[in-house]
Enzyme design. Structure first.
Site, PDB file in Angstrom:
ATOM      1  N   GLY A 186       0.491   5.456   1.364  1.00 53.28           N
ATOM      2  CA  GLY A 186      -0.299   6.439   2.082  1.00 53.28           C
ATOM      3  C   GLY A 186       0.389   7.775   2.139  1.00 53.28           C
ATOM      4  N   GLY A 223       0.826  -1.200   0.000  1.00 52.10           N
ATOM      5  CA  GLY A 223       0.000   0.000   0.000  1.00 52.10           C
ATOM      6  C   GLY A 223       0.854   1.242   0.000  1.00 52.10           C
ATOM      7  N   ASP A 228      -4.477   8.695  14.906  1.00 50.29           N
ATOM      8  CA  ASP A 228      -4.971   8.482  13.535  1.00 50.29           C
ATOM      9  C   ASP A 228      -5.772   7.190  13.470  1.00 50.29           C
ATOM     10  OD1 ASP A 228      -5.411   9.011  10.871  1.00 50.29           O
ATOM     11  OD2 ASP A 228      -3.546   8.075  10.206  1.00 50.29           O
ATOM     12  N   MET A 236       2.000   9.040   4.544  1.00 44.99           N
ATOM     13  CA  MET A 236       3.235   9.038   5.321  1.00 44.99           C
ATOM     14  C   MET A 236       4.348   8.235   4.661  1.00 44.99           C
ATOM     15  SD  MET A 236       1.513   8.448   9.051  1.00 44.99           S
ATOM     16  CE  MET A 236       0.070   9.390   9.538  1.00 44.99           C
ATOM     17  N   GLY A 237       4.049   7.408   3.690  1.00 38.85           N
ATOM     18  CA  GLY A 237       5.065   6.577   3.062  1.00 38.85           C
ATOM     19  C   GLY A 237       4.442   5.377   2.385  1.00 38.85           C
ATOM     20  N   LYS A 286       7.295  -0.471   6.746  1.00 39.24           N
ATOM     21  CA  LYS A 286       6.692   0.809   6.387  1.00 39.24           C
ATOM     22  C   LYS A 286       7.786   1.859   6.305  1.00 39.24           C
ATOM     23  CE  LYS A 286       2.662   3.603   6.977  1.00 39.24           C
ATOM     24  NZ  LYS A 286       1.266   3.536   7.384  1.00 39.24           N
ATOM     25  N   VAL A 320       4.212   0.880   2.168  1.00 36.53           N
ATOM     26  CA  VAL A 320       4.260  -0.344   2.964  1.00 36.53           C
ATOM     27  C   VAL A 320       4.609  -1.496   2.037  1.00 36.53           C
ATOM     28  CG1 VAL A 320       3.030  -1.815   4.591  1.00 36.53           C
ATOM     29  CG2 VAL A 320       2.474   0.609   4.445  1.00 36.53           C
TER      30      VAL A 320
END
Length: 552
Positions: free
Chosen positions: A48, A46, A169, A50-51, A69, A53
């Protein structure tokens, strides 16, 4: 390191074309696939805010798979922080996240910075689906399933709060449901729940609510739909009640089919700071006022008006469940499709209605099982997905999601940086097949078109359709004769149920009608001599070569 944009498999820098899909690979991370001389990156899971995975294999324990991650370096650093201070903050918060040890929490086993400058966290790999995927497939959950999932979520949140760690979050995409093998056919539990991504919002974003002399805020990192109002205000100290607000928002979504507030980032901030959430009973009729009161208690705008701990709120929610609802006992299942006015609703390519000013369409004649739902609206890309209709009598509410809707694209629930969030290019997923003659669409596994009886079906590759978990509960073979049951028709060969307008069985291809059909084996079109093997027309009785009688 390079990766394929279709299958998302990781390759070394010298591999320019994916051997699996023949697609051009693209550069994604500096360095090789072996991260920090230990973790071999195999496939991207994935991406997102923030970075990214990745699924990786620990080379020290070759049989162990982990989720790695990576954290973008540009959101770790800050103009007011030296490089050493940014690294120290990352290590401090990563150690705090790794200190949480609980069965309902995704373990953080390692962290570090590679020689190429890639910051990373190593977590246990959770195989299953997220709560976001479950809600997208089923829309809403009944009260008992909601309570069962919330018990495990609250247990993980309480374990973090006991260590003095806030999640910041919490959302459905960060809640993972491990699919377990059912011990019996009557088992209805969803599996074991784990909460992930603890402390990531703090790692990548130094919060002014905890240090007045810290760096200036550069924006909201997280998912605004589930964030508490105080998280959108600078200079406000956060405590456990911010996560309790997120728990209430998740419970609202599980029961109501959508978060309390939707829209872009500006609309969400204004709504959360100035408005009260819409009543849950306006979305669903089988929710008691006691359950609504418990959920709204966690969604109070002022933190002082919320429960002090997550356990306290869960006890209030479970006490409300014990009070019977006035709407309980309705025997007919209802599926409510919520969409903007003017939208058209199709189930298995059969038009079921148009959305009016109420913003919803109620469907009561859909057989239990998996179906293809398509919601179309002029000027928007269709929302097409696989849905699963439960055989119980609880309401299911499904909220349509259009790509062109005015929601925060980079901050949507499925793109907030969870282990299973997916953005960008998706791999080809075959979840829907279409008839080559009439273009009707059906769930994967159908062999015959239910409209024209055509046997030629081709897969439809749609990045919006996720692979779903097939329910273990088979639809009943017969239809009860009560007047409050949906009008269904069953195939007389396999017993599979369809809506009343279906003309052909999607499994065995026979016409569906009121009269029973007598099936006989087809007559052979060719016969063979058992002695010499010569072939003749079906009416031939003797072999023309050896004179032996030919039996069909």
């Amino acid at each position: 390191m390079r990766e394929c944009p279709r299958c998302e498999i990781c390759y070394e820098d010298d591999v320019l074309v994916c051997p699996q899909d023949a697609a051009n690979t693209k550069h994604t991370l500096p360095g090789a696939t072996l991260l920090s001389q230990r973790y071999l990156l195999e496939k991207r899971l994935g991406r997102g805010a923030m970075g990214q995975v990745y699924l990786a294999r620990d080379q020290n324990l070759v049989t162990r798979r982990v989720a790695v991650k990576t954290v973008r370096p540009d959101i770790l650093s800050d103009e007011d922080l030296q490089e050493g201070e940014a690294i120290a903050r990352f290590e401090r918060e990563a150690r705090a996240a790794a200190s949480i040890r609980h069965p309902n929490v995704v373990d953080v086993t390692d962290f570090g910075k590679s020689p190429e400058g890639v910051f990373f966290l190593v977590m246990e790999y959770v195989e299953g689906e997220t709560l976001y995927q479950l809600l997208r497939r089923e829309g809403t959950l009944n009260i008992q399933r909601t309570a069962a999932l919330l018990r495990q979520i609250v247990a993980g949140i309480d374990a973090a709060h006991d260590e003095g760690i806030l999640h910041r979050d919490l959302k459905p995409a960060n809640i993972f449901i491990m699919q377990q093998r059912r011990k019996s056919a009557n088992a209805t539990d969803d599996g074991f729940v784990k909460v992930g991504d603890f402390g990531l919002a703090k790692i990548v974003h130094s919060d002014r609510s905890e240090t007045v002399s810290g760096p200036e805020s550069r924006g909201i990192i997280g998912t605004p739909e589930y964030m508490a109002p105080e998280q959108m205000q600078q200079g406000v100290k956060l405590d456990a009640r911010a996560d309790i607000y997120a728990l209430g928002t998740i419970a609202y979504h599980m029961l109501g089919g959508r978060p309390p507030f939707t829209g872009d980032i500006t609309q969400l901030i204004a709504q959360k700071l100035l408005q009260a959430p819409p009543a849950l009973t306006t979305l669903r009729s089988d929710i008691s006022t006691e359950i609504e009161r418990a959920v709204m208690h966690a969604l109070a705008k002022d933190p002082a008006d919320r429960p002090a701990t997550a356990t306290e709120w869960l006890e209030e929610f479970e006490s409300a469940i014990k009070v019977p609802s006035e709407a309980s006992g309705q025997g007919e299942s209802r599926v409510v499709i919520m969409a903007p006015a003017g939208s058209e609703v199709y189930v298995d390519d059969e038009r079921r209605g148009s959305v009016g000013r109420s913003g919803r369409v109620v469907l009561t004649s859909i057989a239990p099982g998996q179906h293809v739902l398509r919601v179309a609206r002029s000027g928007e890309a269709d929302d097409e997905r696989i849905i699963e209709i439960r055989p119980d009598s609880a309401e299911q509410i499904i909220q349509a999601q259009f790509k062109g809707a005015s929601s925060s694209e980079q901050l949507s629930p499925s793109k907030g940086g969870s282990l299973d969030s997916r953005t960008g290019t998706h791999p080809l997923v075959t979840s829907v097949v279409a008839c080559t003659r009439c273009n009707s669409r059906f769930a994967e596994g159908t062999r015959f078109c239910g409209r024209c009886g055509n046997t030629s079906l081709q897969p439809v590759s749609n990045p919006d359709l996720r692979p779903q978990v097939v329910s273990n509960q088979a639809p009943p073979a017969t239809v009860p004769a009560e007047s409050n049951q949906p009008r269904l028709v069953a195939c007389q060969r396999c017993g599979h149920q369809y809506s009343i307008a279906t003309r052909f069985c999607g499994r065995c291809g026979i016409p569906i009608g009121s009269s029973s059909l007598t099936w006989k084996p087809p007559r052979p079109v060719e016969v063979f001599c058992k002695t010499c093997g010569s072939s003749y027309a079906a009416s031939t009785r003797f072999c023309g070569r050896c004179g032996k009688p030919i039996s069909p």
